[in-house]
Structure formats: C-alpha cells, structure tokens
Scaffold this motif. Sequence first.
Motif, short mmCIF file in Angstrom:
data_model
loop_
_atom_site.label_atom_id
_atom_site.label_comp_id
_atom_site.label_asym_id
_atom_site.label_seq_id
_atom_site.Cartn_x
_atom_site.Cartn_y
_atom_site.Cartn_z
N VAL A 357 0.84 -1.20 0.00
CA VAL A 357 0.00 0.00 0.00
C VAL A 357 0.88 1.25 0.00
CG1 VAL A 357 -1.64 1.35 1.38
CG2 VAL A 357 -2.01 -1.10 1.05
N ILE A 358 1.96 1.23 0.77
CA ILE A 358 2.88 2.37 0.81
C ILE A 358 3.47 2.63 -0.57
CG2 ILE A 358 5.14 3.14 1.64
CD1 ILE A 358 4.42 1.94 4.35
N THR A 359 3.97 1.57 -1.22
CA THR A 359 4.57 1.78 -2.54
C THR A 359 3.51 2.14 -3.58
OG1 THR A 359 4.52 -0.63 -2.89
CG2 THR A 359 6.61 0.35 -2.19
N GLY A 360 2.29 1.62 -3.41
CA GLY A 360 1.21 2.01 -4.31
C GLY A 360 0.90 3.50 -4.19
N MET A 361 0.82 3.98 -2.94
CA MET A 361 0.58 5.41 -2.72
C MET A 361 1.78 6.24 -3.21
SD MET A 361 -1.50 5.81 0.88
CE MET A 361 -1.86 7.53 0.52
N HIS A 362 2.98 5.74 -2.96
CA HIS A 362 4.16 6.46 -3.43
C HIS A 362 4.21 6.50 -4.95
CE1 HIS A 362 5.47 7.21 0.49
NE2 HIS A 362 6.37 6.26 0.66
N LEU A 363 3.80 5.40 -5.58
CA LEU A 363 3.77 5.40 -7.05
C LEU A 363 2.87 6.52 -7.56
CD1 LEU A 363 4.40 3.96 -9.79
CD2 LEU A 363 2.25 2.74 -9.45
N ILE A 364 1.71 6.67 -6.93
CA ILE A 364 0.77 7.72 -7.33
C ILE A 364 1.27 9.10 -6.91
CG2 ILE A 364 -1.60 8.57 -7.07
CD1 ILE A 364 -2.41 5.62 -6.54
N ASN A 365 1.72 9.20 -5.65
CA ASN A 365 2.17 10.50 -5.13
C ASN A 365 3.46 10.96 -5.80
OD1 ASN A 365 1.16 10.15 -1.62
ND2 ASN A 365 -0.01 10.35 -3.47
N TYR A 366 4.45 10.09 -5.82
CA TYR A 366 5.76 10.46 -6.34
C TYR A 366 5.85 10.31 -7.86
CZ TYR A 366 7.25 10.05 -1.44
OH TYR A 366 7.39 10.20 -0.09
N GLY A 367 4.92 9.51 -8.43
CA GLY A 367 4.96 9.31 -9.87
C GLY A 367 4.74 10.58 -10.67
N THR A 368 4.05 11.55 -10.07
CA THR A 368 3.83 12.82 -10.76
C THR A 368 5.01 13.77 -10.63
OG1 THR A 368 2.75 13.77 -8.81
CG2 THR A 368 1.32 12.68 -10.44
N ILE A 369 5.94 13.47 -9.72
CA ILE A 369 7.04 14.39 -9.45
C ILE A 369 7.94 14.59 -10.67
CG2 ILE A 369 9.17 14.65 -8.11
CD1 ILE A 369 7.64 13.79 -5.66
N PRO A 370 8.35 13.51 -11.37
CA PRO A 370 9.18 13.76 -12.57
C PRO A 370 8.47 14.64 -13.59
CG PRO A 370 9.25 11.45 -11.97
CD PRO A 370 8.19 12.08 -11.12
N PHE A 371 7.15 14.44 -13.74
CA PHE A 371 6.39 15.26 -14.69
C PHE A 371 6.30 16.71 -14.21
CE2 PHE A 371 4.71 10.90 -15.16
CZ PHE A 371 5.10 10.67 -16.47
N GLY A 372 6.16 16.87 -12.88
CA GLY A 372 6.14 18.22 -12.33
C GLY A 372 7.45 18.94 -12.56
N ALA A 373 8.57 18.21 -12.36
CA ALA A 373 9.88 18.81 -12.60
C ALA A 373 10.06 19.20 -14.06
CB ALA A 373 10.98 17.84 -12.16
N LEU A 374 9.66 18.30 -14.95
CA LEU A 374 9.78 18.59 -16.38
C LEU A 374 8.85 19.72 -16.80
CD1 LEU A 374 10.01 14.96 -17.81
CD2 LEU A 374 11.86 16.61 -17.51
N LEU A 375 7.64 19.74 -16.21
CA LEU A 375 6.70 20.82 -16.53
C LEU A 375 7.24 22.16 -16.06
CD1 LEU A 375 3.94 21.73 -17.60
CD2 LEU A 375 2.97 21.20 -15.34
#
Length: 421
Positions: A357-375
Amino acid sequence: MTAQTVSPSPARLSRHGDFRLLWIGQSSSRLGSAITAVALPLVAVGTLDASTMQVALLQAAVWLPWLLIGLPAGVWVDRLPRRPIMITCDVAALLLFVSVPTAAWLHVLTIEHLLVVALLAGATTVFCETAYQVYLPSLLNADQLTEGNAKLQGSEAVAHVAGPGAAGLIAQLFGAVTGLLADALSFLISTVCLLAMDHREPRKSPPAPRKAILRDITEGLRFLVLDPYLRVMAAFGAAANLALVGYQAIWITFLVRENGIRAGTVGVIVAVMGSGGVIGAFLATTVARRLGTARGMLICQTGTAPFALLLPLTGPGARLSLAVLGGIAVSTGVVASNIIKNSFRQTYTPRHLLSRVITGMHLINYGTIPFGALLGGFLGTVLGLRPALWFMATALILSTGIQFLGPLRQHRDLPTMTEPL
C-alpha cells in the motif's frame, strides 16, 4: 470503524535504544540528502553551466524510479528483512555520491554523470523509504507511532533547515561538489547505526515467482483503490506534488539567474523556507488531538497552500522575505499533514499489505514528481521563470479541492482499522 485519537505514548521513545539508533541514522541521511538537494543543482548550474531544463531533469531523475520500480519494490520489501535492505541502500548511495566529487577532481564530470547518479540514488530511496516505513511499526507499539513519526519527521524538517544552509556555505567556501561528500558521510553514519541495532524481524518467506509478485502487486493496489480514505489521499498527494516539485525544480535557478543571489545566500533562503517543517512537526500531534486527525489534516493542507502565491512575488532585497514567509507556511502544512497521514496509514492498513500500500501510494504520489519537474522546466524555458512559478502556485491551491471529494470532510477523526472489502 473506530475513530483515531492521538494521545501521548506511555513509553517515552527517548528510552528506546533501537529507535534512538534508527532516529540518528535516518536524521543523518536526511541531513545529507537536504545538502544534496541544493548542492546538486548548484553543481549543475555553477560547475557545468546547465540549462534550466537540464536542472529540471536532475530533479525528475531523482523521482523517476518510483514510477519504474515502485510497485515491485513493495513486494520485495514485504518478503525480505527490512534492515538489511536499508543497509544495502545506504552503502550504495554512499558510493554514488562519492563518485561526483571524484569525477570533478579528475575533470571528467558531466551532466550525464549527474543524471545517472540522481537516477540510481532515487532507486535506493525507493527501497529504503519503503523498508523504513514498514520497519517502524515492527519496532514500535501502535500507541508510539505518532510520536515516532513526529520525531522522525521533525528531524527531517530540521535537516531541511540545516542542510540547505550548510550546502550554500560549503559551496561558497569549498565548491558545490564538496557538499556531496557530506551526503556520503551521512549515509556512512546511517549504516553504522543500523548495524548497531539489536532488533531483529521474523524471518521472511523466500521471494515469490513472477506470477506471485504480480498477484501481490494487484492485491495491494486493489486495497488502495477501493479504500475511500487512501485513494483520496493518494490523488491529492499526486496533484500537490506535481505543483510543489514544479516550482522547486526551477526555484534555485530562479534565485540565481533571475535575482542574482549568490550560492551562500541561496542556501540560507532555502533553509529558512524549510524551517516551517520544524513547526509542522512540533504542531502535528497537538493539531490532531485538538482538532481531530481528519479535520486537522484538512486544515493543515488547505490553510497553508495559498501562501505559495508569495513565491513568484520574490525579488532582491526586502522582497526576499516573501519567499521566506511563503516557504515557511507551505512547509508547515506539508509536514504536519504528512505526519498525521503516515501514522493513519500505518495503523489503518493491514500489516501484511502495508509495504504494498505504501509503494502504491508512493507510485501515485511520487509518480507525478518527474512530470512536475519537467513541466516546471518547460514552463520556465518557454514562459520565463516567474510566470512558471505563478502557474505552479495556483495549481497547488487548486489541488487542495481533491480532499473534499471523499469522506475526509465528514469526520473529525480518521478511522483506525479497515472494514472488510
């Protein structure tokens, strides 16, 4: 379901020897990571003359492993002893960060080298972060978790204050690449502390075959997606992180190139902005007890996000105070709400599903971070750094509305146990 209430733990953690070692080790590595968070972009900007997009790519590379290996990492952490995982990750991170000043001294350092280090260090973080969050509930009693999380988050917040200031000072006196040696040293200290701990977990079952791994990943994701509390928290975290990292990816470039701030001053500004995390860690338990865990978390998140609008107003001289005020307010809300959320997740999720569950939430939470940095890097390049900051600050405020789509707004406190799905 029963409501989660927060009360002082009867057993003080200051007397818990193994927790003290974990606390010291994690605090040390967090301090080193906070130094690197400033030192690495300064190396890229000052030593390699990197572009705005290249600096943003560095930020994206740190978080990309959550998208690539986050879910299988959760299954492996479920099936392997967590302390050896953390030790292995600390040693690997130590070697990675030593490689940067070594390459610089040999005059062979490139932006590609920095990107590889950022990517591989991010991979070690995936395993270490997951293992540490699952290891903590096995080390402490349930009534000690809020205090334990508050202490760990508090020391992390202190690291976010001390680390950037130290990075700026080191960069000013010895060069930015030297700051990465401090991070390497911090991982050495963490390794020694983990090796000194007496606590041992029960022996884990051997790693599962591929089909079993896929089944276990699906089981953890199913629990996360079907649960009305966790899925809202995950969705909000994804949107908020997209905006937060979007401005963080260009913040140092903005201070240096748009406002002419020197490296030492940049470290001080980032350090003071992060001091709100110390305030948030100090207030989290009190807020949860007096306002309720659900209500307190909502207030922390929605009440502080509008202060992000002060960041694009930052300028030389007295206008630097706007960055300080905005940063303190935002980091206060983020850390306080994270402490409440982490304690809830650790007591609410069935233990056998916790790492998934932690890694699932991290995948969703942190998965947007690379896109945020690129954006952030893209908008900073196309629109300019200040307009990009306006865009990201507005996006952060809008993201807080996601929290009101689920049951969080209906209760004073979060539940402590799940009902059967």
